[in-house]
Write an enzyme that holds these catalytic residues in place. Structure first.
Site, PDB file in Angstrom:
ATOM      1  N   HIS A   1      -7.128  19.018  -5.218  1.00 40.97           N
ATOM      2  CA  HIS A   1      -8.162  18.601  -4.348  1.00 40.97           C
ATOM      3  C   HIS A   1      -8.946  19.782  -3.605  1.00 40.97           C
ATOM      4  CE1 HIS A   1     -11.004  16.071  -2.368  1.00 40.97           C
ATOM      5  NE2 HIS A   1     -10.512  16.526  -1.262  1.00 40.97           N
TER       6      HIS A   1
ATOM      7  N   ASP B   1     -16.608  27.960 -41.476  1.00 36.42           N
ATOM      8  CA  ASP B   1     -18.156  27.406 -41.677  1.00 36.42           C
ATOM      9  C   ASP B   1     -18.108  27.128 -43.200  1.00 36.42           C
ATOM     10  OD1 ASP B   1     -18.575  27.485 -38.970  1.00 36.42           O
ATOM     11  OD2 ASP B   1     -20.443  28.552 -39.197  1.00 36.42           O
TER      12      ASP B   1
ATOM     13  N   VAL C   1     -41.655  17.940 -39.407  1.00 40.70           N
ATOM     14  CA  VAL C   1     -42.748  18.989 -39.855  1.00 40.70           C
ATOM     15  C   VAL C   1     -43.149  19.153 -41.346  1.00 40.70           C
ATOM     16  CG1 VAL C   1     -42.996  21.471 -39.620  1.00 40.70           C
ATOM     17  CG2 VAL C   1     -41.667  20.233 -37.747  1.00 40.70           C
TER      18      VAL C   1
ATOM     19  N   ALA D   1     -34.149  25.654 -36.129  1.00 40.99           N
ATOM     20  CA  ALA D   1     -32.728  25.253 -35.953  1.00 40.99           C
ATOM     21  C   ALA D   1     -32.389  24.040 -36.215  1.00 40.99           C
ATOM     22  CB  ALA D   1     -32.254  25.573 -34.185  1.00 40.99           C
TER      23      ALA D   1
ATOM     24  N   ARG E   1     -26.872  24.780 -40.333  1.00 37.83           N
ATOM     25  CA  ARG E   1     -26.716  25.907 -41.099  1.00 37.83           C
ATOM     26  C   ARG E   1     -26.008  25.465 -42.329  1.00 37.83           C
ATOM     27  NH1 ARG E   1     -26.532  30.576 -38.116  1.00 37.83           N
ATOM     28  NH2 ARG E   1     -24.855  31.383 -39.222  1.00 37.83           N
TER      29      ARG E   1
ATOM     30  N   ILE F   1     -27.885  24.079 -31.177  1.00 38.17           N
ATOM     31  CA  ILE F   1     -28.870  25.294 -30.993  1.00 38.17           C
ATOM     32  C   ILE F   1     -30.319  25.044 -30.324  1.00 38.17           C
ATOM     33  CG2 ILE F   1     -29.985  27.431 -32.062  1.00 38.17           C
ATOM     34  CD1 ILE F   1     -27.853  27.471 -34.171  1.00 38.17           C
TER      35      ILE F   1
END
Ligand code: FAD
Ligand code: NAD
Length: 475
Positions: A451, A319, A245, A276, A279, A192
């Protein structure tokens, strides 16, 4: 509304909606429940991918790539365009239109496959029942012979810098900026970070990417990561590795970030921050008391190879379960489960899931990296072909990058294919097919490639693995 189904799918993203459609195609009575609400308050099937992920990001990548090409590449073709300016409102309107067409398409697909689409919240109850809460808040108990959980994922927040939807945003927020931020920080140099960092950089932002790891893009083949970093730097992405951070001070004029790197404490002042950093599986409100569905220590629903949860007739896909968080992985799992429920033979080959990063140059791979093969101890050979030597790439002014094949020395099995260059995401399909059917590099060598096409790079890489490349010196 009928309350008895053969299959209820909870989640209408790219894992859930294909599962529902295939169940319908298999003549099962199926409902798909989805609670996605867009920022304008409208409900829409399609999940993260169609509403706030794959599709809108590719729309903006395309628009911003055209801006970049007009500014930096048209002149060499002899095309003079003068000053190129960007109308962000029109660009965003196009993005929103593409999203709407894609999500509305699902309603038509559901109709064709006989799927009942239910918009609202679904909760699995004990005994394979599902509680459905509609848009109006009304609850209803549904029963199903099989339940497929496909509740997806949500962005990970940095504790020291929570999302505020304005100055500190997630990827969805970064897809819907209504103006080009002058100074943008992206935390995380993952997929991301690189895609959205590229979008806003091409549109004119000064972009700093802060990445906690010391290595860049470690999941990719080493040669690809090295080449990619070179091109991202050329684009002007200021990628700072080993940057951790620790917090941010917000004011009306922007955000002052604090981070530490090898040199010590640093500060960075920007207008907006996109976080990002990965997740997390999303299971909020999904499971009622005593369902027996187990969640692992990282929050994923536990499943076996066939996506069975361990509770009879309860499955989970996409996910929310182990494996890469990719739309096509979720789709294949959803379709597999719908076929298994119908008594068909179905399986997902987790070894041939392609990864694509839609930047310029594009990056795509399938199978093992050279580093992974080396670590496995298996004797291997490598063939590589630069796009600089491709007639088609030269004609396209897109000569950055290469195609690379890693194959076993003993039986010529293709172990991994890695492409960085024009249309890499399309070119990788040939490699996926080859690996799916256990093709050898010799099979690729003997396959006729038109090609001049970019696909000749894959062909020549296969030839190069045996030092018989035609269009590039063999080394
Ligand atoms: P989701 O898409 O998250 O869908 C889950 C759905 O279930 C959602 O609509 C959610 O509202 C709903 N839901 C959850 N719980 C309930 C409940 N209890 N009741 C009712 N509904 C519920 N992947 C790619 O392969 N290619 C890409 O190019 C790509 N680009 C991306 C770009 C961005 C910016 C992002 C954020 C992601 C991208 N991804 C990409 C990843 C991809 O979006 C996900 O892997 C994919 O959406 C996962 O599908 P899913 O169906 O498992 O979950
Ligand atoms: P990611 O896992 O790809 O990258 C996250 C990055 O953030 C990593 O490099 C990680 O080291 C770094 N990071 C983690 N914590 C950090 C911290 N505190 N400070 C700085 N850096 C930190 O995750 P993502 O980019 O957020 O994407 C999420 C998921 O969405 C991925 O699984 C990806 O597969 C999927 N996705 C896919 C595509 C695609 O297929 N083209 C596009 C976008 C997203």
């Amino acid at each position: 509304m009928s309350s008895e189904y053969d299959v209820i799918v909870i989640g209408g993203g790219p894992a859930g909606y294909p599962a529902a459609i295939r169940a319908g195609q298999n003549k099962l009575k199926v409902a798909c429940i989805d609670e996605w609400v867009n920022k304008d308050g409208s409900y829409a099937f399609g999940g993260t991918c169609l509403n706030a992920g794959c599709i809108p990001s590719k729309a903006l990548l395309e628009s911003s790539e055209l801006v970049h090409r007009a500014q930096h590449e048209f002149a060499v073709h002899g095309i003079k365009v003068g000053d190129v300016s960007v109308d962000v409102a029109t660009m965003q309107k196009r993005r929103a239109g593409i999203v709407k067409a894609s999500t509305q398409g699902i309603n038509a697909l559901f109709k064709a496959a006989g799927v009942t689409g239910l918009q609202g919240h679904g909760k699995l109850l004990k005994g394979n029942k599902v509680e459905f809460t509609g848009k109006d808040g009304k609850k209803e108990e549904l029963t199903a012979k099989h339940v497929i959980l496909a509740s997806g994922s949500s962005p990970t927040e940095l504790k020291s810098m929570p999302f505020d939807g304005k100055q500190i945003v997630d990827s969805w927020g970064a897809l819907e900026f209504d103006a080009v931020p002058k100074r943008l920080c992206v935390v995380g140099a993952g997929v991301i970070g690189l895609e959205l960092g590229s979008v806003w950089r091409r549109l004119g932002s000064e972009v700093v990417v802060l990445e906690a790891l010391d290595t860049f893009l470690p999941a990719a083949d080493g040669a690809v990561s090295k080449e990619a970093l070179k091109h991202f730097k050329k684009l002007g992405l200021d990628i700072r590795l080993g940057a951790k951070v620790s917090g941010a001070d917000k004011s009306a004029s922007g955000v002052k970030l604090k981070y530490t790197d090898a040199k010590g404490e640093q500060t960075l002042e920007v207008d907006k921050v996109v976080v990002a950093i990965g997740r997390r599986p999303f299971t909020n409100g999904l499971l009622g008391e005593g369902t027996g569905v187990q969640i692992d220590e990282r929050g994923f629903i536990k499943v076996d190879h066939d996506c069975k949860t361990g509770v009879a007739n309860v499955w989970a896909v996409g996910d929310v379960v182990r494996g890469p968080m990719l739309a096509h992985k979720g789709k294949e799992e959803g379709v597999m489960v719908a076929d298994l429920i119908a008594g068909k033979i179905a399986e997902v080959n987790y070894k041939t899931i392609p990864s694509v990063i839609y930047t310029a140059p594009e990056i795509a791979w399938v199978g093992q990296t050279e580093e992974e093969v080396k670590k496995s101890g298996r004797a291997y050979k490598v063939g590589s072909f630069p796009f600089l030597a491709s007639g088609r790439a030269r004609a396209m002014e897109a000569t950055a990058g290469f195609a690379k094949i890693v194959a076993a020395t003993d039986d010529d099995e293709i172990l991994g294919v890695h492409i960085i260059g024009p249309m890499a995401g399309e070119l990788i399909a040939e490699a996926v097919l080859a690996m799916e059917y256990s093709a050898s590099t010799e099979d690729l060598q003997r396959t006729i490639h038109a090609h001049p096409t970019l696909s000749e790079a894959v062909h020549e890489a296969a030839l190069a693995a045996d030092k018989i490349a035609i269009d590039f010196p063999n080394r």
